[in-house]
Design an enzyme around this catalytic site. Structure first.
Site, PDB file in Angstrom:
ATOM      1  N   LYS A 203      37.370  56.129   3.447  1.00  0.00           N
ATOM      2  CA  LYS A 203      37.534  55.060   2.465  1.00  0.00           C
ATOM      3  C   LYS A 203      37.640  53.698   3.141  1.00  0.00           C
ATOM      4  O   LYS A 203      36.981  52.741   2.753  1.00  0.00           O
ATOM      5  CB  LYS A 203      38.767  55.328   1.602  1.00  0.00           C
ATOM      6  N   GLU A 209      40.148  59.672  13.592  1.00  0.00           N
ATOM      7  CA  GLU A 209      39.321  60.828  13.915  1.00  0.00           C
ATOM      8  C   GLU A 209      37.888  60.643  13.421  1.00  0.00           C
ATOM      9  O   GLU A 209      36.922  60.922  14.142  1.00  0.00           O
ATOM     10  CB  GLU A 209      39.920  62.099  13.274  1.00  0.00           C
ATOM     11  N   GLY A 265      42.821  61.385  -1.488  1.00  0.00           N
ATOM     12  CA  GLY A 265      41.888  62.105  -0.629  1.00  0.00           C
ATOM     13  C   GLY A 265      41.754  63.572  -0.967  1.00  0.00           C
ATOM     14  O   GLY A 265      40.648  64.116  -1.035  1.00  0.00           O
ATOM     15  N   ARG A 266      42.882  64.241  -1.204  1.00  0.00           N
ATOM     16  CA  ARG A 266      42.830  65.687  -1.473  1.00  0.00           C
ATOM     17  C   ARG A 266      42.367  65.989  -2.889  1.00  0.00           C
ATOM     18  O   ARG A 266      42.211  67.155  -3.254  1.00  0.00           O
ATOM     19  CB  ARG A 266      44.191  66.318  -1.196  1.00  0.00           C
ATOM     20  N   GLU A 351      50.409  69.002   1.038  1.00  0.00           N
ATOM     21  CA  GLU A 351      50.450  67.549   1.204  1.00  0.00           C
ATOM     22  C   GLU A 351      50.954  66.895  -0.077  1.00  0.00           C
ATOM     23  O   GLU A 351      51.575  65.832  -0.040  1.00  0.00           O
ATOM     24  CB  GLU A 351      49.067  67.001   1.579  1.00  0.00           C
ATOM     25  N   HIS A 382      43.488  94.701   5.622  1.00  0.00           N
ATOM     26  CA  HIS A 382      43.547  95.308   6.951  1.00  0.00           C
ATOM     27  C   HIS A 382      44.169  94.351   7.962  1.00  0.00           C
ATOM     28  O   HIS A 382      43.972  94.497   9.163  1.00  0.00           O
ATOM     29  CB  HIS A 382      42.142  95.730   7.395  1.00  0.00           C
ATOM     30  N   LYS A 502      50.697  59.524  13.334  1.00  0.00           N
ATOM     31  CA  LYS A 502      49.558  58.635  13.596  1.00  0.00           C
ATOM     32  C   LYS A 502      49.999  57.392  14.362  1.00  0.00           C
ATOM     33  O   LYS A 502      49.342  56.960  15.321  1.00  0.00           O
ATOM     34  CB  LYS A 502      48.897  58.213  12.278  1.00  0.00           C
TER      35      LYS A 502
END
Length: 539
Positions: A203, A209, A265-266, A351, A382, A502
């Site tokens: 954005k 990153e 964002g999510r 979050e 399993h 951060k």
């Protein structure tokens, strides 16, 4: 008021301590299944194998009413600024609203803007899919690499994997998120720069990153395209709102697709963040997914709580978290295409509701934010189901399944679905010592083969995993998370908890890269680790 002081809270506390075993609940009420099943918005929700009675549901809904859930739902859909810590509206629901809708933020109807972006995305997607868009050398684009992180990655990756059956297989899609250089190297190792398009999703166009990977992608592309900087405009597009930085990068701002500060964002996979998905699926399938979102949104907005799938789903999560001390919820999709769905839900749920203070800044007085985890289908059986069946921790489970396979192969789907039904039955009813002994099991082994049962589960079932079905499923969990957040009186739409690390990383980066010995002023452990890393790096 704190919900823990509400009479319904006390009632629920008493019920949690006195509930009979699930086997008894089913035995005394042959109609139990019908009482705790809902079919709505294209999904069938069976919650009968939960540790509840009709009184439990009634008390949970009393809590929801006391928390003002209906008013909060209306406020969100109306565009009120319910994200109070950031003074923002919360309108991911507007991203999938039809053109005929009207939702105003600060007096401006946002729906025309939403559809203008969707229309531009559709035009661009079709240019890539038809081969009209050419790269710098005139070759057709065959590879699309989405670079983002968090919500700019998890949603697109999950949706691509979930809907791969519907994607254009002549195109290759890769997703880069981790700042670990291996992620980029492996995503591009077999790609031709002249046939590769990068979508940079950030954005602000400043995310560490994402922009580190974007810079590497730019270098990689130019190295393979003769070094001509004008090539960037043919091999990069942006999902961003920062036109200045996008242009400085070399991307034509005509190929910049924006979204709004009222999209978290999510919650953004159905915005321009989903551009890679629209290219993969085509605009029609992408819009089908949006229609599925909207269908569940409307069910959540309008259905009475007693028949409201996301509300009941959210209340059950709170029930186990706060009254049984269940710290985790297992999400178990019996559909291979949903293999990334639990990972996607981890951000959406944790979050959002991993908070320790209420909206007024005071400490919460109940546990919030259960841990979500899971794996697809019989793989998990399993692996970790042993702990769910016979371990000492209560782990509520969501089983997600579809009646029809997208890849019908002989008996496969019946075998898969038999395990869904068998696992929920085994978790609920277990196997007593008497039953084990009656089978002739030696007495020394018998205790090891006892299943206590009384382990709760939901079954969420649809007809087939279509784009619309995925939209419904994601919206269900979004609204379940919202429901939980309202009852805990927390803000599910900020994420201040990701900021501190951060900030500290920005301080540490120059200390790691310094040619001289840095003046370290961290704690002794962090100082020691930095020195050890620098020493090992220099070897």
């Amino acid at each position: 008021m704190h919900l823990t002081s509400h009479p319904a809270w006390d009632s629920l506390t008493d019920q949690a301590e006195t509930l009979p075993h699930l086997s008894e609940l089913f035995e005394v009420d042959p109609q139990r299944a019908e009482k705790f099943q809902i079919e709505a918005a294209g999904l069938f929700f069976d919650y009968s194998k939960n540790l509840i009675t009709e009184d439990t549901v009634k008390s949970l809904i009393e809590l929801a009413n006391a928390a003002g859930l209906r008013d909060r739902i209306d406020a969100m859909f109306r565009g009120d600024k319910i994200n109070i810590t950031e003074d923002r509206a919360v309108l991911h629901t507007a991203l999938r609203a039809p053109r005929t809708a009207s939702v105003k933020v600060d007096g401006v109807d946002v729906i025309p803007e939403v559809h203008e972006v969707l229309d531009r995305m559709a035009v661009f997607s079709n240019r890539i899919r038809t081969g009209e868009w050419k790269g710098h050398t005139g070759k057709r684009i065959k590879n699309i690499v989405n670079i983002g992180i968090g919500g700019s990655d998890l949603g697109p990756v999950m949706a691509y994997e979930a809907l791969r059956h519907y994607t254009d297989r002549s195109l290759t899609f890769r997703f880069v998120s981790n700042v670990d250089g291996t992620d980029f190297a492996e995503a591009t190792h077999d790609l031709d720069p002249s046939e590769t398009l990068f979508i940079i999703s950030s954005k602000t166009f400043t995310t560490l990153e994402t922009m580190t990977n974007a810079a590497t992608a730019r270098e990689w592309s130019l190295a393979g395209l003769g070094g001509d900087a004008s090539a960037v405009a043919k091999h990069f597009v942006a999902v961003s709102t920062n036109a200045e930085k996008v242009s400085a990068f070399g991307i034509d701002t005509a190929n910049m697709f924006g979204f709004w500060d009222w999209v978290g964002g999510r919650y953004s996979m159905d915005s321009a963040i989903g551009l890679s998905n629209m290219i993969a699926l085509g605009p029609d399938h992408f819009r089908d997914m949006l229609a599925g979102f909207h269908e569940m949104d409307e069910h959540f907005r309008t259905a009475p709580f007693e028949q409201n799938i996301p509300v009941l789903h959210g209340l059950l999560a709170l029930w186990y978290n706060d009254f049984f001390g269940a710290q985790t919820i297992a999400v178990l999709p019996y559909e291979q295409y949903l293999k990334r769905f639990p990972a996607y839900l981890q951000q959406l749920t944790m979050e959002s509701n991993g908070k320790h203070v209420q909206l007024d800044g005071t400490e919460v007085d109940a546990d919030t934010g259960p841990i979500y985890w899971g794996e697809p289908g019989t793989n998990g059986q399993h692996s970790f189901y042993q702990l769910i069946h016979q371990g000492t921790r209560l782990i509520p489970c969501d089983f997600i399944a579809f009646a029809k396979s997208l890849n019908p192969l002989g008996r496969h789907h019946d075998l898969l679905m038999s395990n869904v039904f068998a696992q929920t039955e085994a978790l609920a009813f277990g196997k007593t010592l008497e039953q084990v002994e009656a089978e002739g099991t030696p007495s020394a082994l018998a205790p090891h083969r006892v299943f206590e049962g009384n382990r709760p589960s939901n079954v969420i079932m649809g007809e087939k995993l279509t784009p619309a079905a995925l939209g419904r499923l994601v919206s269900l969990y979004e609204m379940s998370v919202f429901t939980q957040g309202v009852l805990w009186n927390i803000n599910p739409f900020d994420q201040w908890g990701v900021e501190l690390g951060k900030v500290l990383a920005q301080r540490i980066i120059p200390e790691l890269e310094s040619t001289g010995e840095p003046d370290l002023k961290h704690d002794c452990s962090t100082n020691s680790l930095i020195r050890r890393y620098r020493k090992m790096k220099a070897l």
